[in-house]
Design a protein around this motif. Structure first.
Motif, PDB file in Angstrom:
ATOM      1  N   THR A 200      -1.717   8.424  -2.595  1.00 26.17           N
ATOM      2  CA  THR A 200      -1.361   8.172  -1.192  1.00 26.17           C
ATOM      3  C   THR A 200      -2.610   8.162  -0.311  1.00 26.17           C
ATOM      4  O   THR A 200      -2.707   7.362   0.630  1.00 26.17           O
ATOM      5  N   ILE A 201      -3.560   9.024  -0.621  1.00 24.41           N
ATOM      6  CA  ILE A 201      -4.796   9.079   0.159  1.00 24.41           C
ATOM      7  C   ILE A 201      -5.598   7.792  -0.030  1.00 24.41           C
ATOM      8  O   ILE A 201      -6.048   7.167   0.936  1.00 24.41           O
ATOM      9  N   ASN A 202      -5.776   7.387  -1.280  1.00 34.93           N
ATOM     10  CA  ASN A 202      -6.563   6.177  -1.553  1.00 34.93           C
ATOM     11  C   ASN A 202      -5.874   4.919  -1.043  1.00 34.93           C
ATOM     12  O   ASN A 202      -6.533   4.009  -0.529  1.00 34.93           O
ATOM     13  N   ASN A 203      -4.558   4.866  -1.173  1.00 33.86           N
ATOM     14  CA  ASN A 203      -3.832   3.714  -0.633  1.00 33.86           C
ATOM     15  C   ASN A 203      -4.002   3.633   0.884  1.00 33.86           C
ATOM     16  O   ASN A 203      -4.145   2.546   1.448  1.00 33.86           O
TER      17      ASN A 203
ATOM     18  N   TYR B  44       0.819  -1.214   0.000  1.00 31.79           N
ATOM     19  CA  TYR B  44       0.000   0.000   0.000  1.00 31.79           C
ATOM     20  C   TYR B  44       0.853   1.265   0.000  1.00 31.79           C
ATOM     21  O   TYR B  44       0.313   2.369   0.037  1.00 31.79           O
ATOM     22  N   GLN B  45       2.168   1.129  -0.032  1.00 33.48           N
ATOM     23  CA  GLN B  45       3.111   2.247   0.061  1.00 33.48           C
ATOM     24  C   GLN B  45       2.885   3.065   1.335  1.00 33.48           C
ATOM     25  O   GLN B  45       3.020   4.287   1.342  1.00 33.48           O
TER      26      GLN B  45
ATOM     27  N   PRO C  70      -4.599  -1.599  -4.039  1.00 33.50           N
ATOM     28  CA  PRO C  70      -3.331  -2.267  -4.379  1.00 33.50           C
ATOM     29  C   PRO C  70      -3.399  -3.788  -4.292  1.00 33.50           C
ATOM     30  O   PRO C  70      -2.566  -4.475  -4.883  1.00 33.50           O
ATOM     31  N   THR C  71      -4.381  -4.327  -3.584  1.00 39.85           N
ATOM     32  CA  THR C  71      -4.460  -5.783  -3.432  1.00 39.85           C
ATOM     33  C   THR C  71      -5.539  -6.432  -4.282  1.00 39.85           C
ATOM     34  O   THR C  71      -5.385  -7.564  -4.721  1.00 39.85           O
TER      35      THR C  71
END
Length: 264
Positions: free
Chosen positions: A249-252, A52-53, A135-136
């Motif tokens: 970055t927000i969505n992750n 997810y960074q 991301p998954t």
């Protein structure tokens, strides 16, 4: 004389001890203030943070979360600190922790005019040409405000109105092609869309493959994942890549909380 020097030595020693005590107390107070502001760190080992960074996760006293994440911008990695409420559904605030984007263009992601959009809104979010992706689980269906983001061009619309701050050869070529009716957006009566050069390398590759008819049309398949409501946000003119990086970055962070933290 010796007694006087002895007494002066004791006094000096007492002053040193007192000074050290004051310094230690000040550092303790400062450390406590930092902890109160940033919250309590959470051990995210085994939560797939790298996927997810997400670099760090903190919790605040009211149960909300601060997610520290990164994404590739135009000229640098952009690191953000996003505060979500205890449900993980709502964004309470956004802070840019570090960035090295182009001064006066991408660096505008640090300005209040951009950041203020992200106070008390529902996650996930969408900016121009950004897919909302877990991301998954891959791309997810989107609904809500983002379902009707296509802007139709009126009779008086001119392609010269599109992104006037971008005077690159690529952008000028896009305006010329649109005016000549050679773009899908102009044929469909839509306003000029983002040029290829503003897309991520992955999206550029996808667009080139589609042009060569090497991809199955996305309209024939439903994207993977459950439908989610998204909130449309304004990207910074001339800094689409930087804006998208912040949104990623927000969505992750949102998907990290929903999938790796709250659903455990």
């Amino acid at each position: 004389m010796r007694r006087r020097r002895y007494g002066q030595g004791i006094a000096l020693g007492a002053m040193c001890v007192l000074s050290l005590g004051i310094i230690f107390s000040m550092r303790t107070i400062k450390d406590q203030a930092v902890v109160a502001a940033s919250g309590t760190p959470v051990d995210i080992t085994g939560m797939s943070g790298d996927t997810y960074q997400v670099k760090e996760l903190h919790t605040l006293e009211d149960g909300s979360y601060v997610v520290y994440g990164t994404a590739k911008g135009f000229a640098s990695d952009i690191e953000t600190a996003v505060t979500f409420d205890k449900t993980g559904e709502n964004i309470l605030s956004l802070e840019i922790v570090s960035q090295g984007e182009t001064d006066g263009i991408g660096s505008k992601v640090t300005e209040d005019a951009f950041l203020s959009q992200f106070h008390d809104i529902t996650a996930p979010i969408k900016v121009a040409d950004l897919e909302v992706v877990s991301p998954t689980t891959g791309k997810v269906n989107t609904s809500g405000e983002a379902a009707a983001t296509t802007e139709l061009a009126g009779e008086d619309y001119s392609s010269s109105e599109w992104n006037p701050g971008d005077t690159s050869p690529e952008a000028n070529a896009m305006r010329t092609l649109y005016a000549a009716g050679l773009l899908a957006s102009s044929k469909n009566g839509e306003k000029l869309s983002t040029p290829l050069t503003d897309l991520s390398p992955e999206d550029q590759a996808k667009a080139k493959l589609q042009k060569a008819n090497l991809l199955v049309s996305g309209s024939e398949e439903e994207p993977a994942g459950e439908p989610v409501n998204v909130t449309d946000m304004d990207a910074i003119s001339g800094a689409t890549v930087s804006s998208k990086a912040v949104a990623v970055t927000i969505n992750n962070g949102y998907f990290f909380l929903k999938e790796a933290v709250l659903n455990k």
